[in-house]
Design an enzyme around this catalytic site. Structure first.
Site, PDB file in Angstrom:
ATOM      1  N   ASN A  64       0.827  -1.213   0.000  1.00 39.57           N
ATOM      2  CA  ASN A  64       0.000   0.000   0.000  1.00 39.57           C
ATOM      3  C   ASN A  64       0.857   1.257   0.000  1.00 39.57           C
ATOM      4  O   ASN A  64       0.563   2.234  -0.700  1.00 39.57           O
ATOM      5  CB  ASN A  64      -0.914   0.018   1.229  1.00 39.57           C
ATOM      6  CG  ASN A  64      -2.054  -0.974   1.142  1.00 39.57           C
ATOM      7  OD1 ASN A  64      -2.281  -1.573   0.103  1.00 39.57           O
ATOM      8  ND2 ASN A  64      -2.764  -1.154   2.240  1.00 39.57           N
ATOM      9  N   ARG A 395     -11.318  -4.742 -13.360  1.00 40.71           N
ATOM     10  CA  ARG A 395     -10.218  -5.628 -12.960  1.00 40.71           C
ATOM     11  C   ARG A 395     -10.786  -7.038 -12.926  1.00 40.71           C
ATOM     12  O   ARG A 395     -11.763  -7.295 -12.229  1.00 40.71           O
ATOM     13  CB  ARG A 395      -9.680  -5.270 -11.565  1.00 40.71           C
ATOM     14  CG  ARG A 395      -9.141  -3.860 -11.424  1.00 40.71           C
ATOM     15  CD  ARG A 395      -8.490  -3.676 -10.057  1.00 40.71           C
ATOM     16  NE  ARG A 395      -8.326  -2.285  -9.717  1.00 40.71           N
ATOM     17  CZ  ARG A 395      -7.323  -1.502 -10.119  1.00 40.71           C
ATOM     18  NH1 ARG A 395      -6.406  -2.012 -10.913  1.00 40.71           N
ATOM     19  NH2 ARG A 395      -7.244  -0.244  -9.754  1.00 40.71           N
ATOM     20  N   HIS A 455     -16.086   2.384 -14.504  1.00 37.96           N
ATOM     21  CA  HIS A 455     -15.888   1.710 -13.227  1.00 37.96           C
ATOM     22  C   HIS A 455     -17.133   0.933 -12.806  1.00 37.96           C
ATOM     23  O   HIS A 455     -17.117   0.221 -11.805  1.00 37.96           O
ATOM     24  CB  HIS A 455     -15.519   2.762 -12.161  1.00 37.96           C
ATOM     25  CG  HIS A 455     -14.998   2.195 -10.886  1.00 37.96           C
ATOM     26  ND1 HIS A 455     -15.690   2.298  -9.695  1.00 37.96           N
ATOM     27  CD2 HIS A 455     -13.849   1.529 -10.606  1.00 37.96           C
ATOM     28  CE1 HIS A 455     -14.991   1.720  -8.733  1.00 37.96           C
ATOM     29  NE2 HIS A 455     -13.870   1.247  -9.253  1.00 37.96           N
ATOM     30  N   TYR A 488     -12.177  -9.708  -0.813  1.00 38.76           N
ATOM     31  CA  TYR A 488     -12.888  -8.447  -0.616  1.00 38.76           C
ATOM     32  C   TYR A 488     -14.353  -8.733  -0.308  1.00 38.76           C
ATOM     33  O   TYR A 488     -14.925  -9.688  -0.815  1.00 38.76           O
ATOM     34  CB  TYR A 488     -12.863  -7.580  -1.889  1.00 38.76           C
ATOM     35  CG  TYR A 488     -11.524  -7.094  -2.360  1.00 38.76           C
ATOM     36  CD1 TYR A 488     -10.330  -7.516  -1.790  1.00 38.76           C
ATOM     37  CD2 TYR A 488     -11.444  -6.187  -3.412  1.00 38.76           C
ATOM     38  CE1 TYR A 488      -9.116  -7.066  -2.248  1.00 38.76           C
ATOM     39  CE2 TYR A 488     -10.226  -5.716  -3.888  1.00 38.76           C
ATOM     40  CZ  TYR A 488      -9.064  -6.164  -3.306  1.00 38.76           C
ATOM     41  OH  TYR A 488      -7.863  -5.709  -3.763  1.00 38.76           O
TER      42      TYR A 488
END
Length: 702
Positions: A64, A395, A455, A488
């Site tokens: 990160n 993605r 997106h 996630y």
């Protein structure tokens, strides 16, 4: 005689609340992002987390921070160097921001290496997982590593002595390198003093020692950097290596493509990718024992200041330790395996289309399996009744089952249209490869809209049935990526509601054609209606509170940055609306400011899974509204991206969403509470209270 003036006993008047656009009411987004990384790093310290998972969190924190420098710091540096005075709502100048970032980032890096050296490495050694330093090698290990150096390293290493004919080499972004100080003259009589050794990119950074050949334990490892250190003298015959110190440089990795000036966006992005390796330097990491003169030499070469220097006691590429999780077979040191739930109706023997016709279906990954999402496309590819498939890909990973299904559908003669976002940061190369593969199969591939990243997460199927053509949709808060769907948390909604499906049909038309849609009935979309709709709904809650009607909001997302949204939330708080914000990462709003945000509470959940769901709940005077979205509340999502925000209207699914939101609000184990000064405090359970971990409860089927 004059009487004494009356002495008032009333309490002094409170200071007036600041104006809602006052900089003091806004936290800086970059510093807030660093605080999120601090919360991730805390997971590496938490002894309740399994040991190898703690190491994983340390690596995530390191990764990160790499991306933070590559993108966020690089952007701030560009602003500072250009002399721009433009600031965010917090009004911190780029110059002051860089100083603040440097202070906090240095603290985080120091803590990162303290946790590695003082906590994790000793605990791993106790567990039988060792990182052997050169002084600890036995003779058999030393001999085996010498042979490894001769056979694996020496043929591919190109040491570079520095002199006028051998200038300082181009150093790849985040690559492992060594600066070596030399004494003596080479075969040509040259004596430059310094040389650079670049570690081969193809070789692993961790070498597992074979137990039988070296007398090692089953999980003894040596860093590649240690092997190079031990044998660096062999690279410079007849010279003496007096010192060898590892270093790594981080570079600006943002791509710039002038979309107005290119004819083929794919080729333009493809052409820009190599430049990422050699962007402007923004950070230098060097071994802590590197002499000052050599450090200054490197800083000068990379045109960096000492504030950009991070001297570290350990490997400069900590994130490479992530390989340990695959190399070490110790289940007791990892999270227990978890198998997501799978409704039999949605499994291999079920009829997915029939199930969706009966009712809307909500999945919460990874607690619910991602398999039905893959099967949605896979079954469509093999279903002779399905005529067309349309999907967005942001993605999805290099080896994607979803893309496999789309390729099969195109090969089967179905109309397949895929909107591939080529500019998904750090996934550009994978997406270019996927786009080429889809095109080769005969799919229609488009790259969205010039100037806007696509997106939105949506899939639309057109199926011929007895009643005529029927549309089915899947809408999500996260990507079509099977791997991240296990890591996630995200929601996905299946529906064949005609109005909802028609809205998605219109959105695909807008993305693939040059037409303009007149308006959507249920779906809110960025960059057109989403921002205004969110402001209107917040203002409606404020009006309801002022009129004495029920007024409450629960907003769960990854980031809250956009100033106008924050001001609307402040106004709602002033009107008496109860507001709970569950913001995983960046939050620029300050809760608990007297007279401004007294009624706003902000919490962040950091646990086994990365919280990624976006859920918006509005009380609406007793007629609640629930929305799921692909968008956070940031300028880029509202104004520079194509996003969707869609309602959940099934009473059963609404009840489920509220139960899960309330569970996150009750979390007293993995929650962090934001204070008005920007600090986060861990929300431990009060004395005697039952610990509540939302993710664990959801895994257990709460």
């Amino acid at each position: 005689m004059q009487q004494k003036a009356h002495q008032s006993t009333a309490p002094p008047a409170a200071d007036p609340a600041p104006a809602l656009d006052s900089p003091e009411l806004y936290l800086n987004r970059e510093l807030s992002l660093l605080e999120f990384n601090a919360r991730v790093l805390e997971q590496a310290r938490d002894t309740e987390v399994p040991l190898l998972e703690r190491l994983k969190f340390l690596c995530i924190a390191s990764t990160n921070l790499d991306e933070f420098f590559e993108v966020r710091v690089a952007g701030a540096v560009q602003k500072a160097e250009s002399g721009t005075t433009a600031t965010d709502a917090d009004a911190i100048s780029p110059q002051d921001l860089l100083k603040a970032i440097s202070l906090r980032a240095h603290d985080l890096v120091a803590e990162q290496y303290r946790v590695l050296n003082d906590d994790l490495i000793p605990e791993l050694e106790t567990a039988g997982i060792r990182f052997l330093r050169r002084a600890e090698w036995n003779e058999r290990q030393r001999a085996w590593l010498a042979e490894y150096f001769e056979e694996e390293l020496l043929p591919v290493i190109s040491p570079l002595g520095l002199d006028p004919a051998h200038p300082f080499p181009r150093i790849l972004n985040k690559s492992l390198n060594f600066i070596v100080s030399l004494e003596g003259k080479d075969a040509f009589g040259r004596n430059s003093g310094y040389a650079i050794v670049q570690a081969p990119r193809a070789l692993p950074r961790l070498i597992q020692l074979p137990a039988e050949e070296t007398g090692s334990g089953p999980y003894d490892f040596v860093f590649l950097s240690s092997v190079i250190h031990a044998h660096v003298g062999d690279l410079f015959p007849n010279m003496q290596a007096k010192g060898c110190y590892q270093f790594r440089v981080t570079r600006n990795s943002d791509l710039f493509v002038d979309e107005e000036e290119v004819d083929d966006l794919l080729r333009a992005v493809e052409g820009e990718l190599p430049s990422r390796r050699y962007g402007d330097a923004v950070r230098l990491e060097v071994a802590h024992n590197c002499p000052r003169g050599m450090v200054d030499y490197l800083l000068e070469r990379f045109m960096l200041d000492r504030g950009d220097l991070y001297q570290v006691d350990g490997p400069v590429n900590v994130n490479r330790l992530m390989a340990i999780l695959d190399l070490v077979d110790r289940p007791e040191l990892k999270y227990p395996p978890y198998t997501p739930r799978l409704d039999p109706e949605l499994g291999p023997n079920g009829d997915l289309f029939a199930a969706v016709r009966r009712r809307d279906i909500l999945l919460h990954h990874p607690f619910d399996a991602f398999l039905p999402v893959i099967d949605f496309v896979r079954r469509a590819a093999g279903d002779r009744h399905v005529l067309a498939i349309k999907q967005t890909l942001y993605r999805t990973g290099p080896d994607s089952a979803v893309v496999d299904a789309l390729v099969n559908a195109a090969n089967a003669g179905k109309e397949v249209t895929v909107v591939v976002e080529l500019r998904a940061r750090f996934d550009e190369a994978d997406n270019i490869e996927l786009a080429n593969r889809l095109q080769a199969a005969g799919a229609h591939v488009v790259y969205g809209v010039v100037g806007y990243k696509t997106h939105a997460k949506m899939t639309l199927l057109v199926r011929r049935e007895a009643e005529g053509l029927r549309h089915y949709v899947h809408l999500g808060t996260g990507n079509y990526h099977p791997k991240t769907a296990r890591l996630y948390t995200d929601y996905g909604l299946f529906s064949c509601d005609p109005t909802l499906c028609n809205d998605i049909h219109e959105l695909f038309l807008q993305l693939t054609s040059l037409g303009k849609i007149t308006g959507l009935e249920r779906v809110l979309d960025a960059p057109f209606t989403l921002h205004r709709a969110m402001l209107d709904k917040i203002d409606r809650e404020a009006a309801n509170a002022a009129a004495g009607r029920p007024a409450r909001m629960i907003i769960k997302m990854n980031a809250l940055v956009e100033p106008e949204s924050i001001r609307a939330l402040y106004r709602a708080s002033q009107a008496g609306v109860s507001i709970d914000l569950i913001i995983r990462g960046i939050c620029c709003l300050k809760p608990g400011v007297p007279g401004v945000s007294d009624n706003i509470r902000v919490r962040s959940i950091v646990g086994r899974f990365l919280e990624h769901t976006r859920v918006f709940y509005f009380e609406n005077g007793g007629e609640p509204e629930y929305f799921l979205s692909s968008a956070d509340w940031m300028e880029r999502n509202f104004f520079r991206r194509v996003e969707t925000c869609f309602p959940v209207e099934s009473p059963e699914l609404r009840e489920r969403l509220m139960r899960e939101l309330e569970l996150y609000l009750a979390d007293n184990t993995q929650a962090w509470l934001l204070r008005a000064d920007g600090r986060y405090e861990h929300a431990g359970p009060p004395d005697g209270a039952t610990p509540v971990a939302a993710q664990q409860r959801l895994m257990e089927g709460a």
